[in-house]
Design an enzyme around this catalytic site. Sequence first.
Site, PDB file in Angstrom:
ATOM      1  N   SER A  90      -6.008  -5.399   0.730  1.00  0.00           N
ATOM      2  CA  SER A  90      -5.676  -4.005   0.411  1.00  0.00           C
ATOM      3  C   SER A  90      -6.891  -3.269  -0.148  1.00  0.00           C
ATOM      4  O   SER A  90      -7.860  -3.891  -0.590  1.00  0.00           O
ATOM      5  CB  SER A  90      -4.545  -3.967  -0.620  1.00  0.00           C
ATOM      6  OG  SER A  90      -3.439  -4.684  -0.141  1.00  0.00           O
TER       7      SER A  90
HETATM    8  C1  LIG Z   1      -1.350  -6.341   2.310  1.00  0.00           C
HETATM    9  S1  LIG Z   1      -1.247  -8.063   2.556  1.00  0.00           S
HETATM   10  C2  LIG Z   1      -1.561  -8.724   0.957  1.00  0.00           C
HETATM   11  C3  LIG Z   1      -2.904  -8.350   0.416  1.00  0.00           C
HETATM   12  C4  LIG Z   1      -3.389  -9.195  -0.733  1.00  0.00           C
HETATM   13  N1  LIG Z   1      -2.509  -9.140  -1.867  1.00  0.00           N
HETATM   14  C5  LIG Z   1      -4.803  -8.823  -1.152  1.00  0.00           C
HETATM   15  O1  LIG Z   1      -5.464  -9.682  -1.717  1.00  0.00           O
HETATM   16  O2  LIG Z   1      -5.238  -7.704  -0.936  1.00  0.00           O
HETATM   17  C6  LIG Z   1       0.493  -8.315   2.715  1.00  0.00           C
HETATM   18  C7  LIG Z   1       0.870  -9.752   2.975  1.00  0.00           C
HETATM   19  O3  LIG Z   1       2.273  -9.880   2.765  1.00  0.00           O
HETATM   20  C8  LIG Z   1       2.702 -10.953   3.540  1.00  0.00           C
HETATM   21  N2  LIG Z   1       4.163 -10.954   3.642  1.00  0.00           N
HETATM   22  C9  LIG Z   1       4.979 -10.235   4.457  1.00  0.00           C
HETATM   23  N3  LIG Z   1       6.269 -10.542   4.207  1.00  0.00           N
HETATM   24  C10 LIG Z   1       6.267 -11.461   3.216  1.00  0.00           C
HETATM   25  C11 LIG Z   1       7.283 -12.170   2.533  1.00  0.00           C
HETATM   26  N4  LIG Z   1       8.580 -11.991   2.807  1.00  0.00           N
HETATM   27  N5  LIG Z   1       6.914 -13.048   1.567  1.00  0.00           N
HETATM   28  C12 LIG Z   1       5.605 -13.253   1.264  1.00  0.00           C
HETATM   29  N6  LIG Z   1       4.605 -12.617   1.894  1.00  0.00           N
HETATM   30  C13 LIG Z   1       4.927 -11.728   2.842  1.00  0.00           C
HETATM   31  C14 LIG Z   1       1.970 -10.771   4.861  1.00  0.00           C
HETATM   32  O4  LIG Z   1       1.898 -12.006   5.576  1.00  0.00           O
HETATM   33  C15 LIG Z   1       0.612 -10.281   4.376  1.00  0.00           C
HETATM   34  O5  LIG Z   1      -0.324 -11.307   4.317  1.00  0.00           O
END
Ligand SMILES: C[S@@+](CC[C@H](N)C(=O)[O-])C[C@H]1O[C@@H](n2cnc3c(N)ncnc32)[C@H](O)[C@@H]1O
Length: 414
Positions: free
Chosen positions: A74
């Site tokens: 992000s």
């Molecule tokens: C924007 S990214 C996370 C960015 C991260 N926090 C960073 O270091 O910037 C969103 C993540 O949420 C994950 N995701 C989507 N649905 C999810 C769920 N139900 N449980 C856990 N992770 C999930 C996706 O696989 C993705 O990798």
Amino acid sequence: MSTDVVSDEPLRTAMVERLRDMGAIRRDEVAAAFLRVPRHLFAPEATSLEQAYDVEAVIRTKWTEDGTTISSVSAPQIQARMVEQAGITRGMRVLEIGSGGYNAAVIAELVGPDGQITTCDIDAEVTDRASRLLDEAGYSRVTVVLGDGELGCPQFAPFDAIVVTVEAADVPPAWIEQLVEGGSLVAPLRVRGLTRSIGFTKAGDRLVSTSKELCGFVAMQGAGERPRLWVPLRDGKVRLRFDEEPCPTDPGVLDRAFEAGQAQTWTGVTVRSGESIDTLQTWLATTADGSCLLSYDKDDKELADALADPVSHSMCNAVVDGDSFAYLTRRRPNEDTVELGSRAFGPNADALANTLADLVRAWDRDHRHGPGPQYTIYPAGADAQGLDGPVVTKHHIKIVTVWPQPPSDSDAPR
Ligand SMILES: C[S@@+](CC[C@H](N)C(=O)[O-])C[C@H]1O[C@@H](n2cnc3c(N)ncnc32)[C@H](O)[C@@H]1O
């Protein structure tokens, strides 16, 4: 990523200064954490150092065949705002839902060696990558867990803070249960189609909001996935987007509204060109009956002319009432000023355009310069009778939005 030629240090320092200037970082310890973590180590090989340290840049790491992003690192500005919203400090036990590595490393710096940080992702490719990069960057004390964040992470609970970094359309019970009393939940919560990063404090079985930030996140997968409900009009060139509640009317009736009469009302309410209308959007979404969002194909000139300048081509507040609908429009009395209006189609166009315009005027008079709404989350089974504001009901929760009372005349300084 190669760092042979340019050192990342000056860019990292500049990023933190910029984050402070824009108000995304407020505390010295948050600035120190962002200064210590080498963000470029968490970006894919092809990312330039400049992009890695750009405060607004979202770095995509995984996407579907049709180009939809499903994982990313992000943008620093929202990462900083969310750790500030969560009030993360030394010694805390924190759960991050949605992994990438970088944000967990920043949180590891903030909680220090006596704290605990667990990051959970539903995608094994993402957790494998995050584990490897965290180890390589010296953050092997971050625990990376593969699992559906809908369930939280019971094996490491309770948590002082949970930071959700994927768009959530609901708040599952696990998040509330796994928080300590007084703990914080920060989540990009979608309510009536609008997603805001809302910071909450746990009070018994409720969550009470303390902060709100603009944001955009990839959609939740797994048990918490909640697709938006689209109503196509004009062969899909115009779309109305609903969220918790389906379209209250037969879509065919709304398609015929285009031929059944139209009305335009100007409100006299002006904003500066480029000024955020965030609280207006939230005000309309949470208080207007039949609230939805209109989008349209802006490259279709004839259609764009017929719609007469909605405030956004992708996310324009709209309302549906029976066989008619109305949405926010704008015109420019001069280069720097935008006047807000409402345009309606259907047999009831005049009345509906006036209703929407009155809501805009009420926002301008009572809420435009105020602190914005407070949200309280109750379990879905809570009795709506006793709740003191407009209620949005989701699968797991009821959300009550309370707008502060405007000062009465008797409060005015004499
Ligand atoms: C924007 S990214 C996370 C960015 C991260 N926090 C960073 O270091 O910037 C969103 C993540 O949420 C994950 N995701 C989507 N649905 C999810 C769920 N139900 N449980 C856990 N992770 C999930 C996706 O696989 C993705 O990798």
